[in-house]
Design a protein around this motif. Sequence first.
Motif, PDB file in Angstrom:
ATOM      1  N   GLY A   1     -25.604-129.961  -5.145  1.00 46.56           N
ATOM      2  CA  GLY A   1     -25.928-129.559  -6.506  1.00 46.56           C
ATOM      3  C   GLY A   1     -26.550-128.174  -6.583  1.00 46.56           C
ATOM      4  N   GLN A   2     -27.367-127.837  -5.597  1.00 43.36           N
ATOM      5  CA  GLN A   2     -27.972-126.497  -5.593  1.00 43.36           C
ATOM      6  C   GLN A   2     -26.922-125.410  -5.424  1.00 43.36           C
ATOM      7  OE1 GLN A   2     -31.326-125.525  -6.113  1.00 43.36           O
ATOM      8  NE2 GLN A   2     -31.243-127.636  -6.872  1.00 43.36           N
ATOM      9  N   MET A   3     -25.801-125.755  -4.831  1.00 44.43           N
ATOM     10  CA  MET A   3     -24.731-124.783  -4.584  1.00 44.43           C
ATOM     11  C   MET A   3     -23.765-124.677  -5.760  1.00 44.43           C
ATOM     12  SD  MET A   3     -24.002-125.956  -0.638  1.00 44.43           S
ATOM     13  CE  MET A   3     -22.913-124.606  -0.198  1.00 44.43           C
TER      14      MET A   3
ATOM     15  N   LEU B   1     -23.111-108.846   6.673  1.00 44.82           N
ATOM     16  CA  LEU B   1     -24.197-109.055   5.715  1.00 44.82           C
ATOM     17  C   LEU B   1     -25.390-109.772   6.338  1.00 44.82           C
ATOM     18  CD1 LEU B   1     -24.992-108.739   2.706  1.00 44.82           C
ATOM     19  CD2 LEU B   1     -23.920-110.958   2.291  1.00 44.82           C
ATOM     20  N   ARG B   2     -25.152-110.868   7.019  1.00 45.53           N
ATOM     21  CA  ARG B   2     -26.261-111.676   7.552  1.00 45.53           C
ATOM     22  C   ARG B   2     -26.779-111.142   8.896  1.00 45.53           C
ATOM     23  NH1 ARG B   2     -28.172-114.642   3.270  1.00 45.53           N
ATOM     24  NH2 ARG B   2     -26.526-115.901   2.336  1.00 45.53           N
ATOM     25  N   LYS B   3     -25.870-110.990   9.870  1.00 45.46           N
ATOM     26  CA  LYS B   3     -26.327-110.656  11.221  1.00 45.46           C
ATOM     27  C   LYS B   3     -26.718-109.194  11.349  1.00 45.46           C
ATOM     28  CE  LYS B   3     -23.644-114.327  13.474  1.00 45.46           C
ATOM     29  NZ  LYS B   3     -22.524-114.629  14.423  1.00 45.46           N
ATOM     30  N   GLU B   4     -25.850-108.282  10.877  1.00 42.59           N
ATOM     31  CA  GLU B   4     -26.151-106.855  11.037  1.00 42.59           C
ATOM     32  C   GLU B   4     -27.279-106.402  10.121  1.00 42.59           C
ATOM     33  OE1 GLU B   4     -22.849-104.177  10.897  1.00 42.59           O
ATOM     34  OE2 GLU B   4     -21.539-105.524  12.020  1.00 42.59           O
ATOM     35  N   TRP B   5     -27.228-106.824   8.870  1.00 47.46           N
ATOM     36  CA  TRP B   5     -28.197-106.326   7.889  1.00 47.46           C
ATOM     37  C   TRP B   5     -29.407-107.231   7.714  1.00 47.46           C
ATOM     38  CZ3 TRP B   5     -24.371-104.848   3.347  1.00 47.46           C
ATOM     39  CH2 TRP B   5     -23.497-103.852   3.795  1.00 47.46           C
ATOM     40  N   GLY B   6     -29.340-108.440   8.223  1.00 46.55           N
ATOM     41  CA  GLY B   6     -30.484-109.347   8.116  1.00 46.55           C
ATOM     42  C   GLY B   6     -30.704-109.896   6.719  1.00 46.55           C
ATOM     43  N   PHE B   7     -29.674-109.978   5.907  1.00 48.36           N
ATOM     44  CA  PHE B   7     -29.809-110.454   4.533  1.00 48.36           C
ATOM     45  C   PHE B   7     -30.146-111.936   4.517  1.00 48.36           C
ATOM     46  CE2 PHE B   7     -27.583-112.064   0.608  1.00 48.36           C
ATOM     47  CZ  PHE B   7     -28.447-111.489  -0.309  1.00 48.36           C
ATOM     48  N   ASP B   8     -31.219-112.310   3.791  1.00 46.15           N
ATOM     49  CA  ASP B   8     -31.618-113.714   3.710  1.00 46.15           C
ATOM     50  C   ASP B   8     -31.595-114.223   2.267  1.00 46.15           C
ATOM     51  OD1 ASP B   8     -33.832-112.508   2.579  1.00 46.15           O
ATOM     52  OD2 ASP B   8     -35.302-113.502   3.866  1.00 46.15           O
ATOM     53  N   GLY B   9     -30.892-113.482   1.409  1.00 48.39           N
ATOM     54  CA  GLY B   9     -30.802-113.889   0.011  1.00 48.39           C
ATOM     55  C   GLY B   9     -29.580-114.750  -0.253  1.00 48.39           C
ATOM     56  N   VAL B  10     -29.226-114.837  -1.514  1.00 48.25           N
ATOM     57  CA  VAL B  10     -28.147-115.709  -1.966  1.00 48.25           C
ATOM     58  C   VAL B  10     -26.839-114.931  -2.084  1.00 48.25           C
ATOM     59  CG1 VAL B  10     -27.280-116.959  -3.995  1.00 48.25           C
ATOM     60  CG2 VAL B  10     -29.600-117.368  -3.170  1.00 48.25           C
TER      61      VAL B  10
ATOM     62  N   VAL C   1     -20.467-118.318   1.337  1.00 41.62           N
ATOM     63  CA  VAL C   1     -20.764-118.251  -0.095  1.00 41.62           C
ATOM     64  C   VAL C   1     -21.678-119.421  -0.436  1.00 41.62           C
ATOM     65  CG1 VAL C   1     -19.822-118.240  -2.431  1.00 41.62           C
ATOM     66  CG2 VAL C   1     -18.549-117.144  -0.569  1.00 41.62           C
ATOM     67  N   ASP C   2     -22.928-119.116  -0.778  1.00 43.61           N
ATOM     68  CA  ASP C   2     -23.935-120.158  -1.000  1.00 43.61           C
ATOM     69  C   ASP C   2     -23.745-120.880  -2.322  1.00 43.61           C
ATOM     70  OD1 ASP C   2     -25.321-119.345   1.377  1.00 43.61           O
ATOM     71  OD2 ASP C   2     -26.212-117.689   0.246  1.00 43.61           O
ATOM     72  N   ILE C   3     -23.411-120.114  -3.366  1.00 44.45           N
ATOM     73  CA  ILE C   3     -23.287-120.688  -4.711  1.00 44.45           C
ATOM     74  C   ILE C   3     -21.894-120.414  -5.241  1.00 44.45           C
ATOM     75  CG2 ILE C   3     -24.081-120.545  -7.104  1.00 44.45           C
ATOM     76  CD1 ILE C   3     -26.847-119.874  -6.117  1.00 44.45           C
ATOM     77  N   GLU C   4     -21.263-121.464  -5.753  1.00 43.35           N
ATOM     78  CA  GLU C   4     -19.965-121.312  -6.395  1.00 43.35           C
ATOM     79  C   GLU C   4     -20.169-121.200  -7.899  1.00 43.35           C
ATOM     80  OE1 GLU C   4     -15.653-123.591  -6.836  1.00 43.35           O
ATOM     81  OE2 GLU C   4     -17.410-124.696  -6.111  1.00 43.35           O
ATOM     82  N   MET C   5     -19.670-120.118  -8.469  1.00 46.40           N
ATOM     83  CA  MET C   5     -19.820-119.911  -9.900  1.00 46.40           C
ATOM     84  C   MET C   5     -18.687-120.599 -10.662  1.00 46.40           C
ATOM     85  SD  MET C   5     -19.936-116.346 -12.129  1.00 46.40           S
ATOM     86  CE  MET C   5     -21.343-115.627 -11.296  1.00 46.40           C
TER      87      MET C   5
ATOM     88  N   THR D   1     -24.560-125.659   8.062  1.00 44.13           N
ATOM     89  CA  THR D   1     -24.039-124.646   7.149  1.00 44.13           C
ATOM     90  C   THR D   1     -24.520-124.915   5.731  1.00 44.13           C
ATOM     91  OG1 THR D   1     -22.069-124.479   8.540  1.00 44.13           O
ATOM     92  CG2 THR D   1     -21.936-123.497   6.347  1.00 44.13           C
ATOM     93  N   ILE D   2     -24.492-126.180   5.321  1.00 45.66           N
ATOM     94  CA  ILE D   2     -24.985-126.560   3.994  1.00 45.66           C
ATOM     95  C   ILE D   2     -26.480-126.307   3.890  1.00 45.66           C
ATOM     96  CG2 ILE D   2     -25.270-128.478   2.373  1.00 45.66           C
ATOM     97  CD1 ILE D   2     -22.401-127.501   2.715  1.00 45.66           C
ATOM     98  N   ASP D   3     -27.217-126.717   4.908  1.00 46.93           N
ATOM     99  CA  ASP D   3     -28.673-126.534   4.886  1.00 46.93           C
ATOM    100  C   ASP D   3     -29.054-125.058   4.798  1.00 46.93           C
ATOM    101  OD1 ASP D   3     -29.113-129.230   4.966  1.00 46.93           O
ATOM    102  OD2 ASP D   3     -29.608-129.317   7.102  1.00 46.93           O
ATOM    103  N   ASP D   4     -28.349-124.219   5.537  1.00 45.52           N
ATOM    104  CA  ASP D   4     -28.652-122.782   5.490  1.00 45.52           C
ATOM    105  C   ASP D   4     -28.384-122.207   4.101  1.00 45.52           C
ATOM    106  OD1 ASP D   4     -29.472-122.715   8.108  1.00 45.52           O
ATOM    107  OD2 ASP D   4     -27.582-121.933   8.904  1.00 45.52           O
ATOM    108  N   ALA D   5     -27.308-122.654   3.463  1.00 50.32           N
ATOM    109  CA  ALA D   5     -27.009-122.187   2.107  1.00 50.32           C
ATOM    110  C   ALA D   5     -28.104-122.620   1.143  1.00 50.32           C
ATOM    111  CB  ALA D   5     -25.655-122.732   1.657  1.00 50.32           C
ATOM    112  N   VAL D   6     -28.539-123.864   1.259  1.00 49.49           N
ATOM    113  CA  VAL D   6     -29.584-124.377   0.367  1.00 49.49           C
ATOM    114  C   VAL D   6     -30.909-123.666   0.636  1.00 49.49           C
ATOM    115  CG1 VAL D   6     -30.872-126.432  -0.336  1.00 49.49           C
ATOM    116  CG2 VAL D   6     -28.409-126.587   0.097  1.00 49.49           C
ATOM    117  N   ARG D   7     -31.187-123.351   1.887  1.00 55.09           N
ATOM    118  CA  ARG D   7     -32.386-122.579   2.203  1.00 55.09           C
ATOM    119  C   ARG D   7     -32.385-121.243   1.440  1.00 55.09           C
ATOM    120  NH1 ARG D   7     -31.415-124.737   7.585  1.00 55.09           N
ATOM    121  NH2 ARG D   7     -33.209-126.030   8.224  1.00 55.09           N
TER     122      ARG D   7
END
Length: 749
Positions: A47-49, A268-277, A309-313, A335-341
């Motif tokens: 649901g959060q996704m 996005l994640r590994k090189e840049w360290g992005f921890d957002g959505v 892709v954490d959230i599906e619009m 994978t789901i847990d990381d997206a929800v985090r």
Amino acid sequence: MKYPHFSLFCFLLLACFQITASSAQEKEIENKIENVLSKMTLKEKIGQMNQINGRNPTDNLYQQIRSGEVGSMLNIGSPELANQLQKIAKKESRLGIPLVIARDVIHGFKTMFPIPLGQAASFNPEIVEIGARIAAKEASEKGIRWTFAPMMDISRDARWGRIAESFGEDTYLSGVMSMAMVKGFQGTDLSNPSSIAACAKHFIAYGATEGGRDYNSTNVTQRQLRNIYLPPFEKSIREANCATVMTSFNANDGIPASGNEFLLRNVLRKEWGFDGVVVSDWGAIKEMVQMGFCEDNKEAAMKGVNAGVDIEMTSGTYLQNIEALLAEGKIQMKTIDDAVRNILRLKFKLGLFDNPYTNLTSKSSIYSQEHLDAAKQAAEESFVLLKNKNNILPLNNKVKTVAIIGPMADAPHDQMGTWTFDGEKVMTQTPLQALKKKYGKDVNFIYEQGLAFSRDTIKSNFSKAIEAAKQADVVLVFVGEEAILSGEAHCLADINLKGAQSELIEELSKTGKPLVTLVMAGRPLTIAKEVESSDAVLYLWHPGTMGGPAVADILFGKAVPSGKLPVTFPKYVGQIPVYYNHDRVGRPADKTETLLNNIPLEAKQSSLGTSSYYLDAGFDNLFDFGYGLSYSTFEYKNLVLSSDSLSQSDVLTVTVDLKNTGNFQATEVVQFYTADLSGSTARPIKELKDFKRINLKPGESKKVEFKLPIAKLAFWDINNNKVVEPGKFTLMVGGNSYELLQKGFTILQ
């Protein structure tokens, strides 16, 4: 007595304290995330996704929120409804996880600023940041805490409607302006109720869409991605902590952005360290089926989740398929847990767990004088003076009668531009209104529309417009394109003036009266003929709520134009894509070549020369990147480099003397370019590296200084490594990308 060592000690102590406090806060948030996550059912995680459109809420929606099937919503109509939905999420759902309410707040919420392409023309990141801060304040009053802006797509095709939403064709300028907008939206503290999360979009290369058509494919190489399209995103994420990223609609090299694991996870994640959505664009997950990248919605959900892709619009494939995909082992719980985090992290950073509600009783800032003044300043600084024959502008006190003509002189809705869901035309101040209000006591304004709207082809009112022009000392003709003709899904194959606007300008020019053409548009238009017919041309873009007062003060010299073009203007649509920083070619255009009308009959195939040009368009653009006139004039001289031989760890200091040689106090945008003369790959003929806005009084001079760390000359080389290559370079400084002082320097091995 001063104690420099003690001051330094205090500074370092404070910095350490701030870092420690920040780290402690981040650790606290991570602990809270794990606590909530440990209590969540699989259904609640999915649901959060799931993001849904809340434009028409139903009882079913309320039940979905109660059962934890919705994590975020967009297009909620009022703060009262937002609070009602938050109350259901907070009080009636099992875990009380708040919603994030989102909205497209692109260049203003109620107080509309110029379209982003116009803001880019200001070359003023400060006013861009102020505009985004104002938009955040106004939007957050209505319950909105997330916007899908800024758009960072490098845009080199004026046919593409969304060029209006971009900061233009240049990577550096787009990066600076994007970062400013992110800072404005998010403020210094994302948990402040007046801050909203920014969204870096579209990831990636959407501005290179084939044929300038929305939702189309792109074929950009990894090296081009690294050198041209990715840097604004990296800058906004690493330096401005942009909270979210949106995937683009396009498939690049056959891989849809919402299914591109390499870009979303590796870069996005590994090189840049992005921890957002990471959020998909509207329906983009489901559209991977239409693209042929996925067999059905289930596979689309799998590829979207696994790509990152954490959230599906809006399209709902996650909600329908993730549980089965987990059971089949096609996606992993981690994978789901990381997206929800990531989603929970955004909500904690926004402070929504502690305060999800909008204050309905506080005093509103919407349309405050402070906001209107800033919008007016942004509009003034966005205007670009393209022509000013015989210094017809600014208008002086000898002008007693002015004819105001054209479909855009009093078009309050269209003046706001694209992406103005919440703008109100009744609050828009048009040029006609402002000119009459500010200068009507001293000047007789005669208004004749001539054409009812920009696409109008009925010429029956031309005679009234021509008669008005004959009575006037000066004619102001306002032309351009309606707001609906640019923006998403509003692409054009022909970017000439629509309707009978060109004919109107031609007829007005025949009156012999001084003719000032003012263009309101969401893109560069092919207006070579109209420029030739006019004595002065002022490009207004779509200037927003306060465009009218800004136009009035510019025309009468209370303000002086300082805008510079953030995109190259082609003479013909067939020149597109056209941009200043193209790669070097083996046979650059030679201006001695023969043009179409000079070709002799039965000419031999090789008789015309063999360089890179069009027989019919010639060698030049209509207007170059960075071009823009002033009511004053400026002189550049004494370009000095601190050294002509440097190592890769050095910083080059560059100075140039700038003098205001005209009669007006004015601002010049001093532009600083470099050119790498040879490399392991073909290099651009020049690249913008910095710029400064310098205000000078008449006769005043200033030594303008730039600092260039040599590390900023790095690019992704033939082996796709980011390096500074030794060799010869040219450094250039001037008022546009074409007319430049230049000197050479060498970078040593």
